[in-house]
Design an enzyme around this catalytic site. Structure first.
Site, PDB file in Angstrom:
ATOM      1  N   GLU A 264      39.397  62.515  50.255  1.00 61.29           N
ATOM      2  CA  GLU A 264      38.513  62.608  50.219  1.00 61.29           C
ATOM      3  C   GLU A 264      37.234  63.576  49.089  1.00 61.29           C
ATOM      4  O   GLU A 264      36.378  63.655  49.213  1.00 61.29           O
ATOM      5  CB  GLU A 264      38.367  63.719  51.299  1.00 61.29           C
ATOM      6  CG  GLU A 264      37.633  62.915  53.144  1.00 61.29           C
ATOM      7  CD  GLU A 264      36.901  63.788  53.983  1.00 61.29           C
ATOM      8  OE1 GLU A 264      37.231  65.130  53.534  1.00 61.29           O
ATOM      9  OE2 GLU A 264      37.400  63.222  54.951  1.00 61.29           O
ATOM     10  N   HIS A 285      63.894  52.169  49.660  1.00 58.77           N
ATOM     11  CA  HIS A 285      64.548  50.687  50.731  1.00 58.77           C
ATOM     12  C   HIS A 285      63.121  49.603  51.315  1.00 58.77           C
ATOM     13  O   HIS A 285      63.601  48.663  51.701  1.00 58.77           O
ATOM     14  CB  HIS A 285      65.131  50.647  50.925  1.00 58.77           C
ATOM     15  CG  HIS A 285      66.888  51.431  51.477  1.00 58.77           C
ATOM     16  ND1 HIS A 285      67.714  51.188  50.783  1.00 58.77           N
ATOM     17  CD2 HIS A 285      67.173  52.986  50.603  1.00 58.77           C
ATOM     18  CE1 HIS A 285      69.018  51.301  50.017  1.00 58.77           C
ATOM     19  NE2 HIS A 285      68.757  52.623  50.392  1.00 58.77           N
ATOM     20  N   LYS A 385      30.117  56.363  60.301  1.00 54.30           N
ATOM     21  CA  LYS A 385      29.438  57.456  61.459  1.00 54.30           C
ATOM     22  C   LYS A 385      27.832  56.510  61.819  1.00 54.30           C
ATOM     23  O   LYS A 385      28.026  56.699  63.192  1.00 54.30           O
ATOM     24  CB  LYS A 385      29.506  58.719  61.101  1.00 54.30           C
ATOM     25  CG  LYS A 385      31.272  59.756  61.419  1.00 54.30           C
ATOM     26  CD  LYS A 385      30.340  60.869  61.158  1.00 54.30           C
ATOM     27  CE  LYS A 385      32.156  61.395  60.357  1.00 54.30           C
ATOM     28  NZ  LYS A 385      31.809  63.207  60.074  1.00 54.30           N
TER      29      LYS A 385
END
Ligand code: PA5
Length: 394
Positions: A264, A285, A385
């Protein structure tokens, strides 16, 4: 804390880039010193006694605290809670983190569970307007209102929000819930030493230790700047991904905290190092193959802990084996063309974690300035938003 930025990166770094970015040191330091959102450089921690008082009250009537928060305003709490809570030993008191999902099955199970346990709630939202928080808080408050009397709720709902603005502050003023303030000049992901984090953390560790470590970490300004210069230079050289690597399973959320902080802070205007994380030896792995032989876009930051509890396996101290593997992996990855930064902690304590965390706040802020972006805003988050709001209104 030992910070080794150069031993396994210098052979990859372009000297001219390092010189170019290093020469911006005083400008970058000045930008941070003058920033409005730099309250985390000198946070007021006089609220600690009040935090401990309210914690004790919660412990006297609850078996569980539901922390409702999202993003930077809460992730440090989940990180340290995971790190400083035993893996297997049953706890008399637990913290549940909610507010990070709109999953109906999670919510259903959570609400059903809360019917069966005595609990309190800490709602954390600086803006007071975050959708996930509002929905979760409404759902949980409904359970509480059926379960507890009005006056009991005054002791069970603790709100952490802006000192003056927002719905949550209004609710505190109207109803009289206990509340804490997130100062105006400290944003969510820089709020480790505000009540947003200190209150939840007071249930699982000694916050005074965390605080003293945090202030120590802020002294590593030069090291933080060198690390930021290294990251910035590597980015220009095509190393656009930073992988944070830990060798302890209980670091999962701490690495999430780092990803949130850097993601951010830096990811703006088409730039920024993409933060990813790995826990070894598990991820050796899986993504280990990519790191060793795949696209050379990654550099790594390894966390090393010098002393851990002793556990002998097959005649050897397991932690020494873990460290030996870590050193071997660093050598292997460097030989595969991957620059590696190393950060070593003496041991895993709240003090050392406070130290390393404020160090990373400095690195993130300096890195932001080296990318010529504002390290303290997150305008991109608003886009989804707005889209959600417009669809909800249809
Ligand atoms: O780091 C940040 O500033 C963000 O991640 C916020 O913490 C997050 O969006 C939640 O915001 P608020 O505390 O206003 O609910």
């Amino acid at each position: 804390m030992k910070i080794d930025v150069m031993s396994h990166t210098s052979q990859f770094l372009d000297d001219d880039l390092v010189k170019k970015y290093s020469s911006r040191k005083s400008e970058v330091f000045q930008s941070l010193d003058c920033a409005h959102m730099n309250g985390w450089l000198n946070p007021d921690v006089s609220v600690v006694d009040e935090i401990l008082k309210i914690r004790d009250k919660v412990l006297s009537h609850s078996k569980c605290l539901v922390v409702i928060g999202i993003g930077g305003s809460y992730l440090g709490s989940q990180a340290f809670y995971q790190m400083f809570t035993p893996y297997f030993k049953e706890q008399d008191f637990k913290i549940i983190f909610a507010g990070t999902t709109l999953s109906s099955s999670y919510m259903r199970e959570l609400l059903d569970y809360l019917e069966t346990v005595d609990f309190s709630v800490n709602v954390i939202s600086k803006s007071g307007t975050t959708m996930e928080i509002s929905l979760t808080y409404s759902a949980i408050k409904e359970v509480m209102e059926k379960k507890y009397k009005k006056e009991e709720l005054l002791d069970r709902i603790i709100i952490t929000t802006d000192p003056v603005k927002g719905n949550l502050r209004r609710e505190v003023e109207e109803v009289g819930y206990s509340s804490f303030e997130i100062p105006d000049n400290i944003g969510g992901r820089y709020s480790l030493l505000t009540p947003a984090h200190l209150f939840p953390l007071s249930f699982c560790l000694d916050i005074k230790e965390l605080i003293s470590g945090y202030f120590e970490g802020l002294k590593y300004k030069d090291e933080a700047f060198s690390y930021a210069v290294c990251r910035r230079s590597l980015f220009d050289q095509g190393k656009v991904v930073e992988s944070f690597v830990a060798y302890e399973n209980n670091w999962y959320y701490y690495l999430e905290w780092l990803k949130q902080l850097f993601g951010e802070t830096e990811g703006k205007s088409g730039v920024g190092v993409l933060p990813v994380s790995m826990i070894h030896t598990r991820d050796l792995h899986s993504l280990g193959q990519f790191i060793q032989e795949g696209n050379k876009i990654v550099f790594e930051t390894f966390f090393k802990i010098k002393n851990m509890p002793n556990c002998n396996v097959c005649g050897d101290d397991l932690h020494q084996t873990n460290l030996l593997v870590e050193d071997s992996v660093i050598s292997a990855h460097v030989s595969g063309g991957v620059p590696c930064v190393e950060i070593e902690l003496e041991k895993l304590t709240p003090k050392f974690m406070g130290e390393i965390s404020s160090f990373f706040l400095l690195v993130a802020a300096y890195s932001g300035y080296l990318f010529n972006i504002d390290p303290f805003n997150q305008p991109g988050v608003e886009v989804y938003k707005t889209e959600v709001r417009s669809r909800l209104e249809k």
